[in-house]
Design an enzyme around this catalytic site. Sequence first.
Site, short mmCIF file in Angstrom:
data_model
loop_
_atom_site.label_atom_id
_atom_site.label_comp_id
_atom_site.label_asym_id
_atom_site.label_seq_id
_atom_site.Cartn_x
_atom_site.Cartn_y
_atom_site.Cartn_z
N SER A 70 27.99 -30.62 -77.03
CA SER A 70 28.17 -30.86 -75.61
C SER A 70 27.92 -29.55 -74.85
O SER A 70 26.83 -29.00 -74.92
CB SER A 70 29.56 -31.44 -75.33
OG SER A 70 29.65 -31.98 -74.05
N ASP A 99 25.32 -42.12 -74.42
CA ASP A 99 26.17 -40.99 -74.03
C ASP A 99 26.36 -40.97 -72.51
O ASP A 99 25.40 -40.95 -71.75
CB ASP A 99 25.54 -39.68 -74.49
CG ASP A 99 26.51 -38.52 -74.49
OD1 ASP A 99 27.45 -38.54 -73.68
OD2 ASP A 99 26.32 -37.59 -75.29
N HIS A 132 28.83 -40.29 -76.50
CA HIS A 132 29.13 -38.87 -76.64
C HIS A 132 29.93 -38.56 -77.90
O HIS A 132 29.75 -37.51 -78.51
CB HIS A 132 29.91 -38.42 -75.41
CG HIS A 132 29.90 -36.93 -75.19
ND1 HIS A 132 28.75 -36.23 -74.93
CD2 HIS A 132 30.90 -36.02 -75.18
CE1 HIS A 132 29.04 -34.95 -74.77
NE2 HIS A 132 30.33 -34.79 -74.92
#
Length: 740
Positions: free
Chosen positions: A585, A670, A705
Site C-alpha cells: 500500500s 481494491d 486491498h
Amino acid sequence: MKNLKPAAACLGTLLSASLVVGTTGCSTGNTTTATNTTTTEQTATATTTVAEPQPPVAKKVPKQLTQHSHTRTDNYYWLNERENPEVIAYLNAENEYTKKVMADTEALQEKLFNEIVARIKQTDESVPYKKNGYFYYTRFEAGKEYPIYARKKGSLDAKEEVMVNANERAEGKSYYAAAGMDVSPNNKFLAFGEDTVSRRQYTIRFKDLETGKILPDRILNTTGSAVWANDNKTVFYTMKDPSLRSFKIFRHTLGTPSSQDKEVFHEKDETFGTFVYKTKSDKYIIIGSSSTVSQEYRYIDASNPTAALKVIQPRERGLEYDVDHFGDSFYIRTNKDGATNFKLMKTPVAKTTKENWKEVIPHREDTFLEGTEIFKDYLVLQERKNGLTELRIKKWNDPKTDYYVDFGEEAYTAGISINPDFDSKVLRYSYSSLTTPSSTYDYNMVTKQKTLLKEQEVVGDFDKTKYESKRIYATADDGTKIPISIVYRKGLELNGNNPTLLYAYGSYGISMNPAFSSVRLSLLDRGFVYAIAHIRGGQEMGRQWYESGKMMKKKNTFTDFIDASEFLIQQKYTNPDKLFAQGGSAGGLLMGAIVNMRPELYKGVHAAVPFVDVVTTMLDTSIPLTTGEFDEWGNPADKAAYDYMLSYSPYDNVQAKAYPNMLVTTGLHDSQVQYFEPAKWVAKLREMKTDNNLLLLHTNMEAGHGGASGRFKPYRETALQYAFFLKLAGLADAETTGQR
C-alpha cells in the site's frame, strides 16, 4: 492509501491484435531471450530448446495530463478501464506469465503453503470477553475458512448461541467478509455487515437472536457497522459516497425500509470523513468528522436518538482531538496548545468547548499518548516511548498510584485489548514480540498480578528459544537514529552473506510494531534474517516521527529505508545480492521510490497493492481516499506540492536503467489503491528497464486491498511471495534435494 530493455528484443505474448505492440523490447526474467512470432511456448530453435516465457506488452495509448503548464504523457492510462475486456485480458496474461516464470517453484509453493497452514491450530477460539451478561468469542472449525461468531449467557459452561456462521454466509461466494457484530442493549438483536466484493462496501443485516432468523432489513453501501441507541430499535450507520468516502450518518428504525432512514449528519467537506460510535459508558452516541490534521465531534443522548446533535468543539485546522465519556465529563485526548505528543484533558458535559478543557495528563516531549482506557477506579494510558508501547496505570482517587506494567522483554508489542466493563479492576491487554506468539493477559490493577489467558499455539515443533531478536539503530544522513527490529534463528554468523528481508511502511503515523508471525518461520527456518525498519512517517518514536515523514518531508521515509538497508550491509547481516525489500500500500510507494533511487541495493523487491502513481491519483478526486489525504501527501493542485510529489512518484520516475527483480501484487477490486496503479507501473517498467531481472505482476481477480478472504486462502499468495524470495536467494533448488 494510501526498469529497462534487454539487449535482445522480444515479442509480447499474443493476447489480441490491439493489445500487443509488434516487436518490442521487454524483460524476459532470464538472460536467455528469444524471438517468437506465434506463441511463447514454441521452441526457439531447431534444437528443441524451449523458449523462455515472454511477458505481455501493454499497448500504448498516449494521454496528455497537464497541470501548472506542465504536461506528462501517460501511455498506460487506459488500464484504468476496469470493465474493458482488453484490460482484463492484459491482467490475466500477466497472471499467466507469472505462473509460467514461477512454474519451477510450484512444488515449493505447495510445500510452503502446507507448512504455513500446518502451524495454524485448526480448531481454535478467541479469549471470551464479558459484556452485558454474555461472554462473546470467535471460533474456528477444522478445515473451515471463516470464523463463527458466538456467545454464551452468564457462564462459559452455558449453551453456545451462534450469532453468525461466516462459513455458511460465504457459501457460493468467491469473496466474503463480515464486520460489525454489534448487539442491541437488550441482547436480542444483532447488527452486522457483509462485503461480497472486497470493495469495503458493506450491507448491514440484522438477526433476531431469540428466533435465529435474519430480518428483512438491508442497508447498502455502508462501512459495515451499526451503533444501537438505548431503545433497542434505532441504529446509526455511516454511508459511503461514489468515491467511497464516508460522508453521511443515517438513523434507521428496525423493521422499516432503509428508504425511510433519516439523514442525521452530512459531512460536506471532501477532505473529511465521518463515523459514529457509542461511548463506553453507553450514555452517548458520538458522531465524528476527521481529516489528517483536524477532528470535530457531535453527540446525542443514546436514550433520546431523535435529539438534535450538539457540537463538542468546532473544527479548527491543526486541532486534533478524540472523545470518551466518564461520570459527568468528556475526556479528550488532544494536541491543543502545541501538545505534539498529545495530552489528556476533561470537560463538563454541559460545557464542552476548548476553553473549558482542564488538563488531566500533561504533554511530554519524550512520550506519545496513544490512547486511554477508563475504568471506575482506574485510568489506563497507552503510551509510546523510545519506540515501544507502555501501559501506565493511575488510580483516580490516589494521585500517588502511578505505575507501569512490566513486560520483561527488550523489544515487544503491547496494547489495550477489549475492556467493556467500567467496574472491573482487571485490565485486559495483548502482548507479542518477534519471538513470542500473540498473547492475551488479564492484569489485576490492585494486586499487580498478571494472568496469561492464552498464547497463540504454533502447531508443530516450534520452540521460541531457538530464535533471537534485537533492536539496532541505523544513522540517517541528517543524524537521526532509525530503529530496526530484527529476528533470526540463533547461531547466525555476521558474514555478510545471509538472505535478509527488510520490511517497512512509513505513512499515516501507523507504527509497525515488532510482533510475532508463525508464517514468517518459513523464511527464518531457511536461514533468512527478517527486519522491520521503523522509518519516519510512522509514529514509533512519537508524533514528530510522523510529522517528519509526510507532506514536504516525505522523502525522509525513503532515505530512512535506504539508510537502514545500508546499515544491515555494513553490519554484515547481508549484502546487496542477498537483500530483499517488502512493503504494501503506502509501503508499496516506498518500494517504488527505493527502486528508483537505489536499485542496486536489492536483489528482489515485493511491492503489494502499491500506491505508485501519486500525482495522477491525487489529482483525481473521484478516486477513493484522494480528498481526505491532501494533508498526508499534499494537494498537487498547488504547484509546490505538485513539483515535490512529482519528484518522487514511482510511476513518473521510471527510467531507462537496471532494476532489481520485482514481484508486484494487487487486487482487481481494491478500493484503497486501485489495481491500475501497479498495472500501469509494471507496463512502464517493462518498456523502460534495461536488465533481464524478473518483473512479475499478479492480480487477484476476486479480491481487493486485503487480498483473498478466508483463513487459509491468503497464504497461497504468501507462498508465491516466499517462493519468489527463495528462488532469487538460490534456496529454492535445495527444497527439491532435501537440503535447507
